[in-house]
Design a protein around this motif. Sequence first.
Motif, PDB file in Angstrom:
ATOM      1  N   GLU A 450       1.093  -0.418   0.253  1.00  0.00           N
ATOM      2  CA  GLU A 450       0.169   0.223  -0.044  1.00  0.00           C
ATOM      3  C   GLU A 450       0.760   1.146   0.253  1.00  0.00           C
ATOM      4  O   GLU A 450       0.408   2.150  -0.710  1.00  0.00           O
ATOM      5  CB  GLU A 450      -1.086  -0.046   1.595  1.00  0.00           C
ATOM      6  N   ARG A 484     -10.358   7.905  -4.869  1.00  0.00           N
ATOM      7  CA  ARG A 484     -10.877   6.266  -3.869  1.00  0.00           C
ATOM      8  C   ARG A 484      -9.703   6.670  -2.991  1.00  0.00           C
ATOM      9  O   ARG A 484      -9.476   6.446  -1.938  1.00  0.00           O
ATOM     10  CB  ARG A 484     -11.585   5.213  -4.183  1.00  0.00           C
ATOM     11  N   LYS A 485      -8.616   5.723  -3.591  1.00  0.00           N
ATOM     12  CA  LYS A 485      -7.536   5.612  -3.117  1.00  0.00           C
ATOM     13  C   LYS A 485      -6.647   7.010  -2.802  1.00  0.00           C
ATOM     14  O   LYS A 485      -6.023   6.960  -1.576  1.00  0.00           O
ATOM     15  CB  LYS A 485      -6.219   4.939  -4.341  1.00  0.00           C
ATOM     16  N   GLU A 488      -7.903   7.627   0.537  1.00  0.00           N
ATOM     17  CA  GLU A 488      -7.205   5.909   1.639  1.00  0.00           C
ATOM     18  C   GLU A 488      -5.621   6.984   1.972  1.00  0.00           C
ATOM     19  O   GLU A 488      -5.594   6.681   3.214  1.00  0.00           O
ATOM     20  CB  GLU A 488      -7.329   5.304   0.945  1.00  0.00           C
TER      21      GLU A 488
END
Length: 499
Positions: A450, A484-485, A488
């Motif tokens: 990530e 969205r990423k 995050e």
Amino acid sequence: MAATILIADDDAVQRRLLDNMVQRCGYRTIVVESGDAAMTVLADETQPIDAVVLDLVMPGLDGLGVLARMRDASLHVPVVVQTAHGGIDNVVSAMRAGAHDFVVKPVGIERLQVSLRNALDASALKGELQRIRHSREGRLTFKDIVTRSEAMAHVLAIGQKAAASAIPVLIEGESGVGKELFARAIHGSSERASKPFVTVNCGAIPDNLVESILFGHEKGAFTGATERHAGKFVEASGGTLFLDEVSELPLTAQVKLLRALQQGEVEAVGGRKPVKVDVRIISATNRNLLNHVKAGHFRDDLFYRLHVLPLTIPPLRARREDIPHLLRHFLARFGAEENRAIARVSAGAMERLVTADWPGNVRQLENAVYRAVVLSDGDELRAEDFPAIVGADVAGEESPIHGAEALTLPQPSRVPGQDIPIVPAQPVPAMLPHGNLSMLDEQGETRPLEEMEAEIIRFAVSHYRGQMSEVARRLKIGRSTLYRKMDEIGGAASKAEVS
């Protein structure tokens, strides 16, 4: 030294992704952004390239153009082409143009690693077969010598200059360093390449037959001479005569050899007339010939006739960076001969091989690999497959192997489908206890996938100046997924600024 992979892609994000993946696979990288830059790197003989990852669609000189120029320039480097357009026409065109493999963007690390490993193994096997064929045909050249060592670069340069003339060459070096291979390369690179290359092992000839073998004899010249024999000098006329272990010649034969070199003619045993010969002399010894002269075992006048251009080939322990490349070639040859698929070498085995003394030099390494391939039980060579090889005490020495520090680490666990490549430049991705992918940074700390993904997204947003449609297109994801990423990873503020 790990294999060097050239990456050519006009997309900065793709270049960085490929660079990261290829280094994680254990290879060194050179990254360029155009086809013309790729050809410049490939044409540079001081920086050998082992394989190419080539984008097919680039402005200016595209991938197919690079393949065509490589073919015209006789550059036999394996190429893995990649493109976002996976149509069958592109595949056929690339393969016809000489590509080794074809991958579609975005390629995964497992697929890329398998493709690169297969390309390197196929290239090594092709090189070994070509070397054997050239050696048998007398066409071996310096390009057939496997080396990446700086210690050998100077010797090769002198050898190439020597090949352009008929100057006598004396090759010195320990047993097994490849003196005959070097002599064949000098012959194969010279104007005499199409003429005979005749080898004489001076240490294996009985003293009473030296003159007969070198200069020939007439029928009935001595007991047992039932037929006329021309001799090695006459056999090699027009070509090259290689006198291996010349220091073992008896003094009586040295006198006649000196006359043959001075006069350019030989007289057979029992003969009445000298015969003119045109022979280029290359001699070799594993001893210090000057010490033999001082001890009275070798004539000083003959020494100065042979010692016109001395070349000393360094032992294998002085060019340890050649070991991984020699190992890859030997594995390819013996694996094919024995029908064994050896996919990798463990870190422990590589550490043992790289730090060994190698008193028998390249010949000993070749025999050790042959034995290991025959006796190994799996598709990986481990340290126990080399029981007779003892590591040298190299404490305090700076290793010449790129990324050799990884060899002293425990072998990391593998992502399923991945193998440990020969001499990894960086540790391969490891599996965290909870199953998430990670990689090791320069300090040896694990980095979650990530975190890497977030770094790539930030780089892409910065590179494309906040043009989110372009960022999403280049990263092969939808805009909603990109937003969205970014949320995050804490990029909501940045998203608001660029949307």
